[in-house]
Design a protein around this motif. Structure first.
Motif, PDB file in Angstrom:
ATOM      1  N   ASP A 364      65.295 -38.684 -84.119  1.00  0.00           N
ATOM      2  CA  ASP A 364      65.004 -38.735 -82.314  1.00  0.00           C
ATOM      3  C   ASP A 364      66.466 -39.167 -81.573  1.00  0.00           C
ATOM      4  OD1 ASP A 364      64.228 -38.679 -79.957  1.00  0.00           O
ATOM      5  OD2 ASP A 364      62.454 -39.705 -79.903  1.00  0.00           O
ATOM      6  N   ILE A 365      67.094 -37.322 -81.311  1.00  0.00           N
ATOM      7  CA  ILE A 365      68.258 -37.764 -80.706  1.00  0.00           C
ATOM      8  C   ILE A 365      68.302 -38.395 -79.598  1.00  0.00           C
ATOM      9  CG2 ILE A 365      70.131 -36.258 -80.247  1.00  0.00           C
ATOM     10  CD1 ILE A 365      69.157 -34.695 -82.380  1.00  0.00           C
ATOM     11  N   GLU A 366      67.441 -38.119 -78.815  1.00  0.00           N
ATOM     12  CA  GLU A 366      66.780 -38.692 -77.519  1.00  0.00           C
ATOM     13  C   GLU A 366      67.179 -39.930 -77.252  1.00  0.00           C
ATOM     14  OE1 GLU A 366      64.710 -35.733 -76.680  1.00  0.00           O
ATOM     15  OE2 GLU A 366      65.239 -34.213 -75.527  1.00  0.00           O
ATOM     16  N   ARG A 367      66.227 -40.538 -78.604  1.00  0.00           N
ATOM     17  CA  ARG A 367      65.839 -41.551 -78.065  1.00  0.00           C
ATOM     18  C   ARG A 367      67.144 -42.392 -78.688  1.00  0.00           C
ATOM     19  NH1 ARG A 367      63.300 -44.767 -82.235  1.00  0.00           N
ATOM     20  NH2 ARG A 367      61.837 -43.539 -82.609  1.00  0.00           N
ATOM     21  N   GLN A 368      67.696 -42.153 -79.845  1.00  0.00           N
ATOM     22  CA  GLN A 368      69.100 -43.068 -79.880  1.00  0.00           C
ATOM     23  C   GLN A 368      70.428 -42.977 -80.450  1.00  0.00           C
ATOM     24  OE1 GLN A 368      65.892 -42.007 -83.960  1.00  0.00           O
ATOM     25  NE2 GLN A 368      66.896 -43.525 -85.402  1.00  0.00           N
ATOM     26  N   PHE A 369      71.033 -41.487 -80.432  1.00  0.00           N
ATOM     27  CA  PHE A 369      72.312 -41.377 -80.177  1.00  0.00           C
ATOM     28  C   PHE A 369      72.094 -41.132 -78.116  1.00  0.00           C
ATOM     29  CE2 PHE A 369      75.004 -38.316 -78.638  1.00  0.00           C
ATOM     30  CZ  PHE A 369      75.802 -38.861 -78.591  1.00  0.00           C
ATOM     31  N   GLU A 370      71.790 -40.086 -77.782  1.00  0.00           N
ATOM     32  CA  GLU A 370      71.649 -40.135 -76.712  1.00  0.00           C
ATOM     33  C   GLU A 370      71.576 -40.718 -75.367  1.00  0.00           C
ATOM     34  OE1 GLU A 370      69.951 -36.498 -75.507  1.00  0.00           O
ATOM     35  OE2 GLU A 370      71.075 -35.009 -76.034  1.00  0.00           O
ATOM     36  N   PHE A 371      70.280 -42.282 -75.982  1.00  0.00           N
ATOM     37  CA  PHE A 371      70.265 -43.185 -75.670  1.00  0.00           C
ATOM     38  C   PHE A 371      70.715 -44.231 -75.727  1.00  0.00           C
ATOM     39  CE2 PHE A 371      68.591 -47.620 -74.716  1.00  0.00           C
ATOM     40  CZ  PHE A 371      67.570 -47.410 -73.581  1.00  0.00           C
ATOM     41  N   VAL A 372      72.598 -44.469 -77.178  1.00  0.00           N
ATOM     42  CA  VAL A 372      73.198 -45.720 -76.872  1.00  0.00           C
ATOM     43  C   VAL A 372      75.043 -45.039 -76.256  1.00  0.00           C
ATOM     44  CG1 VAL A 372      74.768 -45.951 -78.407  1.00  0.00           C
ATOM     45  CG2 VAL A 372      72.226 -46.167 -79.097  1.00  0.00           C
ATOM     46  N   GLN A 373      74.834 -43.881 -76.380  1.00  0.00           N
ATOM     47  CA  GLN A 373      76.060 -43.305 -75.528  1.00  0.00           C
ATOM     48  C   GLN A 373      75.549 -43.063 -73.491  1.00  0.00           C
ATOM     49  OE1 GLN A 373      79.020 -42.108 -76.357  1.00  0.00           O
ATOM     50  NE2 GLN A 373      79.538 -42.159 -74.109  1.00  0.00           N
ATOM     51  N   ASN A 374      74.506 -42.460 -73.318  1.00  0.00           N
ATOM     52  CA  ASN A 374      74.165 -42.616 -71.780  1.00  0.00           C
ATOM     53  C   ASN A 374      73.252 -44.364 -71.559  1.00  0.00           C
ATOM     54  OD1 ASN A 374      73.600 -41.264 -69.685  1.00  0.00           O
ATOM     55  ND2 ASN A 374      71.610 -41.449 -70.289  1.00  0.00           N
ATOM     56  N   THR A 375      72.421 -44.628 -72.009  1.00  0.00           N
ATOM     57  CA  THR A 375      71.996 -45.831 -70.819  1.00  0.00           C
ATOM     58  C   THR A 375      72.901 -46.476 -71.529  1.00  0.00           C
ATOM     59  OG1 THR A 375      69.899 -45.065 -71.063  1.00  0.00           O
ATOM     60  CG2 THR A 375      69.817 -47.255 -70.612  1.00  0.00           C
ATOM     61  N   TRP A 376      73.350 -46.894 -72.787  1.00  0.00           N
ATOM     62  CA  TRP A 376      74.161 -48.239 -72.446  1.00  0.00           C
ATOM     63  C   TRP A 376      75.330 -48.302 -73.034  1.00  0.00           C
ATOM     64  CZ3 TRP A 376      70.853 -49.612 -78.014  1.00  0.00           C
ATOM     65  CH2 TRP A 376      70.464 -50.598 -77.627  1.00  0.00           C
ATOM     66  N   CYS A 377      76.417 -47.175 -73.077  1.00  0.00           N
ATOM     67  CA  CYS A 377      77.933 -46.599 -73.280  1.00  0.00           C
ATOM     68  C   CYS A 377      78.224 -46.419 -71.090  1.00  0.00           C
ATOM     69  CB  CYS A 377      78.123 -45.839 -73.809  1.00  0.00           C
ATOM     70  SG  CYS A 377      78.259 -46.153 -75.743  1.00  0.00           S
ATOM     71  N   ASN A 378      77.969 -45.949 -70.929  1.00  0.00           N
ATOM     72  CA  ASN A 378      78.442 -45.448 -70.160  1.00  0.00           C
ATOM     73  C   ASN A 378      77.308 -45.642 -68.469  1.00  0.00           C
ATOM     74  OD1 ASN A 378      79.024 -43.240 -71.082  1.00  0.00           O
ATOM     75  ND2 ASN A 378      78.294 -41.617 -71.245  1.00  0.00           N
ATOM     76  N   ASN A 379      76.917 -47.024 -68.730  1.00  0.00           N
ATOM     77  CA  ASN A 379      76.001 -47.164 -67.775  1.00  0.00           C
ATOM     78  C   ASN A 379      76.402 -48.405 -66.911  1.00  0.00           C
ATOM     79  OD1 ASN A 379      74.329 -48.701 -66.170  1.00  0.00           O
ATOM     80  ND2 ASN A 379      72.478 -48.622 -68.031  1.00  0.00           N
ATOM     81  N   GLU A 380      76.754 -48.354 -65.728  1.00  0.00           N
ATOM     82  CA  GLU A 380      77.912 -49.011 -64.765  1.00  0.00           C
ATOM     83  C   GLU A 380      77.227 -50.336 -64.707  1.00  0.00           C
ATOM     84  OE1 GLU A 380      79.153 -47.811 -61.007  1.00  0.00           O
ATOM     85  OE2 GLU A 380      79.262 -45.371 -61.876  1.00  0.00           O
ATOM     86  N   LYS A 381      75.714 -50.809 -65.050  1.00  0.00           N
ATOM     87  CA  LYS A 381      75.042 -51.830 -64.919  1.00  0.00           C
ATOM     88  C   LYS A 381      74.471 -51.998 -65.791  1.00  0.00           C
ATOM     89  CE  LYS A 381      74.223 -50.265 -59.427  1.00  0.00           C
ATOM     90  NZ  LYS A 381      73.739 -49.018 -59.677  1.00  0.00           N
ATOM     91  N   PHE A 382      74.833 -51.857 -67.099  1.00  0.00           N
ATOM     92  CA  PHE A 382      74.782 -51.958 -67.747  1.00  0.00           C
ATOM     93  C   PHE A 382      74.722 -53.980 -67.734  1.00  0.00           C
ATOM     94  CE2 PHE A 382      75.034 -54.502 -72.232  1.00  0.00           C
ATOM     95  CZ  PHE A 382      73.867 -53.774 -73.262  1.00  0.00           C
ATOM     96  N   ASP A 383      73.554 -55.209 -68.476  1.00  0.00           N
ATOM     97  CA  ASP A 383      73.074 -56.261 -68.480  1.00  0.00           C
ATOM     98  C   ASP A 383      73.301 -56.750 -67.426  1.00  0.00           C
ATOM     99  OD1 ASP A 383      72.732 -58.348 -69.486  1.00  0.00           O
ATOM    100  OD2 ASP A 383      73.831 -58.070 -71.321  1.00  0.00           O
TER     101      ASP A 383
END
Ligand code: N7H
Length: 448
Positions: A364-383
């Protein structure tokens, strides 16, 4: 699992075959020609029963590639939207950080403006001489069947280290049922990576049935690494007059592991050998404040393990839904052959191009690779952070312009905040591919 029907690269990294060509092909002939060519190379496409001794191919198709064989590639037929649309769309450019210095106008292949790629052929061999031999005969067969070689990238060296000088490949999910030794929380249901089996939601992943069975999606991103920029920047941030050991400390904080591989969560000593290969650690109990591994470090963002919520077991469960199986290889000559960081720092810029052919598998490209890149790596407000992205693989900006991020290092007695971080990793081309099982390849060869 039916290992005889799964392409071997899903199960093995082929570490004993260090030479590889990534060949991006366009199928210019008619369907019969495509089928004859596929039939001719099929015996060399390795399955997953055992790792081939000397050489093999692995094969992945883009949407247009499957269409050349007469397949209908749309959502009704079970293909995912990300695969159908491809990596270079306005929406994906924004979420993946493919704008500004990473924008498709800077790619060398794979953008909408480049010739359409139908197929990714990966040719593995024991050494460069053997790979050259294989390439020669392959090019003859491409000519014969009206297939153009659009672009090729060679990786001729496999080292435990990636180009910045850090050990790589310690953390990897393990497919349940594969009989491999397993770390904490690393054993995942096969359906996270292979179509036709239940995933972590106990459901069959969305896939073209039965064509998809034993296949996967392959994500490819050619990421160039600016090694000199990386170490020059870190050296300039040291408070003790260009101290190499302090630069290494800062780099390790960005990655989350010391150059030899030990997680910074487990040890403050870069030379501590007992944890070098370990993947048995979490952040919740021992490193909640990020004083070992900063919250924004590359490995903490790309796999937050037990640290995301107040409840560590919920966090582990959530992390399991966003794992990827990495199969990338570095390309280009290392800045220093020994991968010794002190040597790298002393070596002047040599103008060579080098980087990582980032490859990962997921269903699932959206739930796996894209999520990691977008929601985790590129997220300014992560954690709970702000104005930060992953210092290794993140991009901060508004979808058009990029800004330099900060990087916070919680440490005693005072935290540090690095600023004006320049880009160290540049996107040079990529695509989403369908990685079929062997029965699916047989089906394409004989499709009427
Ligand atoms: Fe990363 N690096 O050298 O700094 N990565 N990565 N990566 N990466 C990892 O733990 C690196 C990139 C992941 O489970 C290590 O096995 C570089 C992208 C994931 O703890 C090192 C580039 C994405 C993990 C690097 C790059 C990821 C991981 C430690 C680009 C996904 C496992 C080795 C040039 C979107 C995390 C290890 C875990 C580990 C580096 C890119 C993902 C050293 C240089 C684009 C999931």
């Amino acid at each position: 699992m039916d290992l005889s029907d799964i392409q071997g690269l899903l199960m093995y990294g082929y570490g004993h075959l260090p030479a590889v060509d990534y060949l991006l092909l366009s199928l210019d002939g008619d369907r019969a020609q495509c089928q004859q060519w596929l039939k001719s190379i099929r015996p060399e496409v390795a399955d997953a029963r055992k790792s081939p001794a000397e050489a093999c191919y692995a094969l992945a198709f883009s949407k247009s590639g499957l269409e050349k064989f007469g397949m209908t590639v749309d959502e009704q037929h079970g293909f995912s939207r990300a695969f159908i649309e491809g990596m270079d769309t306005a929406h994906r450019n924004r979420i993946l950080g493919d704008y500004a210095y990473n924008g498709p106008e800077h790619w060398e292949w794979g953008s909408r403006k480049h010739p359409q790629i139908d197929l990714l052929l990966m040719s593995f061999a024991t050494d460069v001489a053997a790979l050259d031999e294989r390439l020669k005969s392959l090019i003859d067969s491409l000519n014969q069947f009206d297939i153009s070689l659009l672009h090729s990238i060679r990786s001729s060296r496999l080292d435990r280290k990636e180009h910045f000088g850090f050990a790589d490949g310690m953390s990897q999910p393990v497919i349940k049922g594969s009989g491999r030794p397993v770390g904490d929380n690393d054993e995942l249901n096969a359906g996270e990576f292979i179509f036709g089996y239940p995933n972590e939601y106990q459901k069959l992943p969305h896939a073209p049935a039965p064509f998809g069975k034993n296949g996967s999606y392959l994500v490819f991103r050619q990421l160039e690494q600016k090694v000199k920029t990386f170490w020059d920047y870190l050296l300039a941030q040291t408070t003790h007059q260009q101290s190499v050991s302090e630069a290494i400390y800062l780099g390790a904080k960005m990655v989350g592991r010391w150059p030899e591989g030990s997680p910074t969560t487990l040890t403050d000593d870069p030379n501590d050998t007992q944890f070098q290969q370990t993947n048995l650690f979490g952040y919740y109990k021992h490193d909640r404040l990020g004083q070992g591994c900063p919250h924004g470090a590359h490995i903490r963002r790309t796999n937050p393990r037990d640290s995301m919520e107040d409840n560590p077991s919920q966090s582990l469960d959530a992390s399991r839904k966003h794992r990827i199986l990495r199969r990338g290889r570095g390309y280009g000559k290392p800045l220093s052959n020994t991968f010794d960081i002190e040597e790298m720092i002393q070596t002047p810029e040599d103008g060579e191009r080098r980087g990582l052919n980032f490859i990962c598998f997921n269903t699932d490209i959206e739930r796996q690779f894209e999520f990691v890149q977008n929601t985790w790596c590129n997220n300014e407000k992560f954690d709970g952070l702000y104005e930060e992205v992953d210092p290794i693989s993140g991009v901060m900006g508004n979808g058009n312009e990029a800004r330099s991020p900060y990087f916070k290092i919680p440490q005693k007695p005072f935290r540090r905040r690095l600023k004006e971080i320049p880009p160290f990793v540049l996107m040079k081309g990529g695509g989403y591919f369908f990685f079929p099982g062997l029965t699916a390849i047989h089906y394409l060869i004989h499709k009427t």
